[in-house]
Design a protein around this motif. Structure first.
Motif, PDB file in Angstrom:
ATOM      1  N   LYS A 170      22.536  -5.743   7.755  1.00 52.17           N
ATOM      2  CA  LYS A 170      22.947  -4.801   8.808  1.00 52.17           C
ATOM      3  C   LYS A 170      23.923  -5.470   9.772  1.00 52.17           C
ATOM      4  O   LYS A 170      24.882  -4.851  10.224  1.00 52.17           O
ATOM      5  N   ILE A 171      23.658  -6.743  10.096  1.00 54.35           N
ATOM      6  CA  ILE A 171      24.554  -7.486  10.987  1.00 54.35           C
ATOM      7  C   ILE A 171      25.927  -7.611  10.334  1.00 54.35           C
ATOM      8  O   ILE A 171      26.953  -7.355  10.960  1.00 54.35           O
ATOM      9  N   ASN A 172      25.939  -7.993   9.068  1.00 53.42           N
ATOM     10  CA  ASN A 172      27.215  -8.139   8.345  1.00 53.42           C
ATOM     11  C   ASN A 172      27.948  -6.812   8.232  1.00 53.42           C
ATOM     12  O   ASN A 172      29.175  -6.764   8.357  1.00 53.42           O
ATOM     13  N   LYS A 173      27.208  -5.736   8.026  1.00 51.73           N
ATOM     14  CA  LYS A 173      27.836  -4.398   7.918  1.00 51.73           C
ATOM     15  C   LYS A 173      28.496  -4.035   9.248  1.00 51.73           C
ATOM     16  O   LYS A 173      29.613  -3.517   9.279  1.00 51.73           O
ATOM     17  N   ASN A 174      27.810  -4.325  10.364  1.00 53.31           N
ATOM     18  CA  ASN A 174      28.365  -4.022  11.675  1.00 53.31           C
ATOM     19  C   ASN A 174      29.583  -4.881  12.002  1.00 53.31           C
ATOM     20  O   ASN A 174      30.437  -4.488  12.768  1.00 53.31           O
TER      21      ASN A 174
END
Length: 77
Positions: A70-74
């Motif tokens: 999720k962090i990488n997607k954001n």
């Protein structure tokens, strides 16, 4: 060999900073029930506690591994 370790090369400080940026201390305190996230939280005081408490550090690292996609997607990665 550390190739399969998603935390390889990532400092505890980076893990904590990413989690705080993503969740905030309030949400972290709900997800992981430790006082350093509840009572006057800061990166510095949390790092001090987590470096001394393997059980708490493991909970933080496990949450980071679960949250990393999720962090990488954001971040557009």
């Amino acid at each position: 060999m550390q190739n399969n370790n998603p935390l390889h090369g990532i400092t505890l400080q980076k893990v904590l900073e990413d989690l705080v940026a993503f969740y905030s201390f309030d949400t972290l305190a709900e997800l992981i029930n430790i006082n350093c996230f509840k009572s006057n939280p800061s990166i510095k005081s949390s790092l001090t506690f987590l470096r001394k408490s393997d059980w708490a550090r493991k909970q933080v690292e496990d949450l980071y591994i679960k949250t990393l996609p999720k962090i990488n997607k954001n971040n557009g990665k």
